[in-house]
Design an enzyme around this catalytic site. Structure first.
Site, PDB file in Angstrom:
ATOM      1  N   ASP A 170       0.756  -1.252   0.000  1.00  0.00           N
ATOM      2  CA  ASP A 170       0.000   0.000   0.000  1.00  0.00           C
ATOM      3  C   ASP A 170       0.797   1.319   0.000  1.00  0.00           C
ATOM      4  O   ASP A 170       0.652   2.125  -0.887  1.00  0.00           O
ATOM      5  CB  ASP A 170      -0.966   0.006   1.190  1.00  0.00           C
ATOM      6  CG  ASP A 170      -1.764  -1.294   1.276  1.00  0.00           C
ATOM      7  OD1 ASP A 170      -1.558  -2.193   0.437  1.00  0.00           O
ATOM      8  OD2 ASP A 170      -2.592  -1.427   2.192  1.00  0.00           O
ATOM      9  N   GLU A 407       3.139  -9.189  11.550  1.00  0.00           N
ATOM     10  CA  GLU A 407       2.865  -8.790  10.167  1.00  0.00           C
ATOM     11  C   GLU A 407       4.164  -8.325   9.494  1.00  0.00           C
ATOM     12  O   GLU A 407       4.436  -8.679   8.353  1.00  0.00           O
ATOM     13  CB  GLU A 407       1.834  -7.660  10.224  1.00  0.00           C
ATOM     14  CG  GLU A 407       1.209  -7.295   8.911  1.00  0.00           C
ATOM     15  CD  GLU A 407       0.201  -6.159   9.082  1.00  0.00           C
ATOM     16  OE1 GLU A 407       0.026  -5.655  10.222  1.00  0.00           O
ATOM     17  OE2 GLU A 407      -0.403  -5.754   8.073  1.00  0.00           O
ATOM     18  N   GLN A 422      -0.378 -12.683  12.497  1.00  0.00           N
ATOM     19  CA  GLN A 422      -0.719 -12.512  11.085  1.00  0.00           C
ATOM     20  C   GLN A 422      -0.709 -13.874  10.389  1.00  0.00           C
ATOM     21  O   GLN A 422       0.306 -14.576  10.368  1.00  0.00           O
ATOM     22  CB  GLN A 422       0.304 -11.558  10.463  1.00  0.00           C
ATOM     23  CG  GLN A 422       0.001 -11.145   9.055  1.00  0.00           C
ATOM     24  CD  GLN A 422      -1.079 -10.070   8.943  1.00  0.00           C
ATOM     25  OE1 GLN A 422      -1.515  -9.504   9.954  1.00  0.00           O
ATOM     26  NE2 GLN A 422      -1.545  -9.806   7.739  1.00  0.00           N
TER      27      GLN A 422
HETATM   28  C1  2M8 Z   1      -2.726  -4.601   4.155  1.00  0.00           C
HETATM   29  O1  2M8 Z   1      -3.713  -3.900   3.416  1.00  0.00           O
HETATM   30  C2  2M8 Z   1      -5.000  -3.534   3.937  1.00  0.00           C
HETATM   31  C3  2M8 Z   1      -5.811  -2.971   2.758  1.00  0.00           C
HETATM   32  O2  2M8 Z   1      -5.978  -3.961   1.787  1.00  0.00           O
HETATM   33  C4  2M8 Z   1      -4.940  -2.467   5.020  1.00  0.00           C
HETATM   34  O3  2M8 Z   1      -3.877  -1.902   5.283  1.00  0.00           O
HETATM   35  O4  2M8 Z   1      -6.004  -2.210   5.618  1.00  0.00           O
HETATM   36  C5  2M8 Z   1      -1.609  -4.958   3.141  1.00  0.00           C
HETATM   37  O5  2M8 Z   1      -0.439  -5.386   3.791  1.00  0.00           O
HETATM   38  C6  2M8 Z   1      -2.119  -6.035   2.184  1.00  0.00           C
HETATM   39  O6  2M8 Z   1      -1.081  -6.455   1.346  1.00  0.00           O
HETATM   40  C7  2M8 Z   1      -2.693  -7.231   2.928  1.00  0.00           C
HETATM   41  O7  2M8 Z   1      -3.293  -8.102   2.012  1.00  0.00           O
HETATM   42  C8  2M8 Z   1      -3.740  -6.805   3.979  1.00  0.00           C
HETATM   43  C9  2M8 Z   1      -4.184  -7.957   4.878  1.00  0.00           C
HETATM   44  O8  2M8 Z   1      -3.077  -8.641   5.406  1.00  0.00           O
HETATM   45  O9  2M8 Z   1      -3.218  -5.766   4.809  1.00  0.00           O
END
Ligand code: 2M8
Length: 439
Positions: A170, A407, A422
């Site tokens: 992101d 994470e 995670q």
């Molecule tokens: C993170 O993204 C989400 C949005 O999709 C967030 O920050 O709310 C990112 O690390 C993404 O790559 C990952 O799939 C998600 C869930 O682990 O978190």
């Protein structure tokens, strides 16, 4: 806590939440990695991780980036199902509820499906394994076809993303230049929930970034997800090299799946062509000066120059000429990445510490992400660099043994950051552990 326990605690029956509090829903590319880990525990459950996700595939083939859990506590995640509910009425949307987001994420699913098959075969569960692949194959084909048509009208072999969330990385600095030119318009007020689940707001994207993220969502909803309309007017259109290379790897996996399933020759030719096209597209975006592959901002017809792990895309795509492989390895082991003396362990920081706006605690701006280490480990192995691969696996397992299944990790101190349970981190740990006897 052991890796297996993390996955069990996050298990929602047919799918796995990405993390207990921060991410109480099913995320698309997380599920591909989770299936790889679950394969070592229970192949049938691993298979269901993917079939449950693909039950929400859009009619045009898109696999949504989030499938919202109707039972998640209200206001646990923003933007949640309510925010995306209107997308449920768009022409290509699947039946809702449950609602899905209208974005997508990198296609790790064929990699997961292939691992499920490999483990099933080792365990003598060939019949069930083949049945699973037969069921999933047409859906995977449709998904990859969507990415190579709607998301690549140019026929470049490279996937266009409409939002940094689609990249999975992101707030990576690779998007800074493209995002800075996005002017945020009028939107209803909103409240972020993510900051309630981390110790320090610096671990998450900033409010300015969030405003732009939400504005881009707003524009995609206003276009009713009509791809041609988005392509015409959307302010953020980026050829993403990491997404594209995962698609190359996934197409190679799909070819193997296709052979197991026994499909018409024309499918093999089609998918083989996608692999070649993807590699050629990455080759076009190679930057000899940085020794990395760079994303391209289509809106401004400009290369997005940033030293991030995404630049190793050709290594992940594989089948490289020796000179290119050597150039990539030089960059990987240079002081810009693994040769940086301040690193606690030789694991790739998501962004080079030499990059402007690198931040060792902020999400994709610097921390080490185990899933990325897993992708590079797999690529090194496939490139025949088994000693280097083994060193990376050893360092990654040490980090997890000391810091738990976080994470992401601060690269200089090894501090565990973000969510602490995670799922995809636990999943790749299981795959690394299963590799013990194999190495
Ligand atoms: C993170 O993204 C989400 C949005 O999709 C967030 O920050 O709310 C990112 O690390 C993404 O790559 C990952 O799939 C998600 C869930 O682990 O978190």
């Amino acid at each position: 806590m052991r890796a297996e326990e993390v996955l069990r605690r996050n298990d929602m029956g047919e799918w796995t939440r990405a993390a207990p509090d921060l991410y109480p829903h099913q995320w698309s590319w997380d599920s591909g990695f989770i299936a790889i880990g679950l394969a070592h525990l229970d192949t049938a459950r691993a298979a269901r991780e993917l079939t449950s996700l693909f039950a929400h595939q859009w009619k045009n083939g898109k696999v949504p980036h989030i499938v919202f859990n109707p039972e998640a506590p209200p206001d646990s995640y923003f933007p949640g199902a309510e925010h995306w509910a209107s997308a449920g009425r768009f022409p290509d949307a699947p039946p809702a509820p449950p609602y899905t987001s209208a974005l997508c994420q990198p296609p790790t699913h064929a990699l997961g499906a292939l691992r499920v098959w490999e483990v099933a075969r080792e365990k003598g569960e060939e019949y069930a394994g083949r049945r699973f692949l037969r069921e999933l194959y047409p859906r995977l084909l449709l998904w990859h076809r969507y990415l190579l048509t709607e998301r690549d009208p140019e026929g470049s072999g490279l996937v266009t993303i409409y939002h940094p969330w689609e990249s999975g990385t992101d707030n990576s600095p690779r998007f800074d230049a493209a995002l800075e030119s996005v002017e945020v318009g009028e939107m209803p007020p909103y409240e972020r929930q993510d900051l309630n689940h981390v110790d320090d707001p610096a671990e998450r994207p900033t409010d300015e970034e969030y405003a732009r993220y939400l504005w881009l969502v707003e524009l995609i909803k206003r276009a009713r997800c009509d791809e041609a309309k988005i392509y015409e007017g959307h302010p953020f259109l980026v050829k993403d090299v990491l997404f594209s290379t995962i698609l190359v790897a996934a197409n190679e996996a799909l070819l193997e799946i296709a052979r197991v399933v026994g499909v018409p020759e024309e499918d093999l030719v089609l998918v083989g062509g996608w692999v070649e096209r993807g590699r050629a597209g990455l080759d076009d975006l190679w930057d000899p000066e940085l020794g990395l592959c760079l994303d391209r901002d289509l809106r401004h017809d400009a290369s997005l120059r940033a030293r991030t792990v995404a630049g190793f895309a050709p290594l992940i795509a594989g089948d490289l000429e020796l000179a290119r492989l050597e150039a990539l390895l030089r960059t990987l082991y240079s002081p810009y990445f693994l040769g940086e003396p301040r690193l606690r362990l030789p694991l790739p920081p998501s962004t080079s510490p030499a990059q402007r706006r690198f931040h060792p605690r902020s999400y994709w701006r610097g921390p080490v992400w185990p899933v990325v280490s897993w992708l590079l480990w797999r690529s090194l192995l496939r490139a025949g660099e088994s000693e280097r691969a083994e060193a990376m696996r050893g360092a990654a397992l040490r980090e997890l043994a000391e810091g738990g299944f976080a994470e992401y990790f601060e690269p200089f101190t090894g501090e565990a950051l973000g969510s602490h349970e995670q799922s995809w981190t636990a999943a790749v740990a299981l795959d690394w552990l299963a590799h013990d006897g194999a190495s």
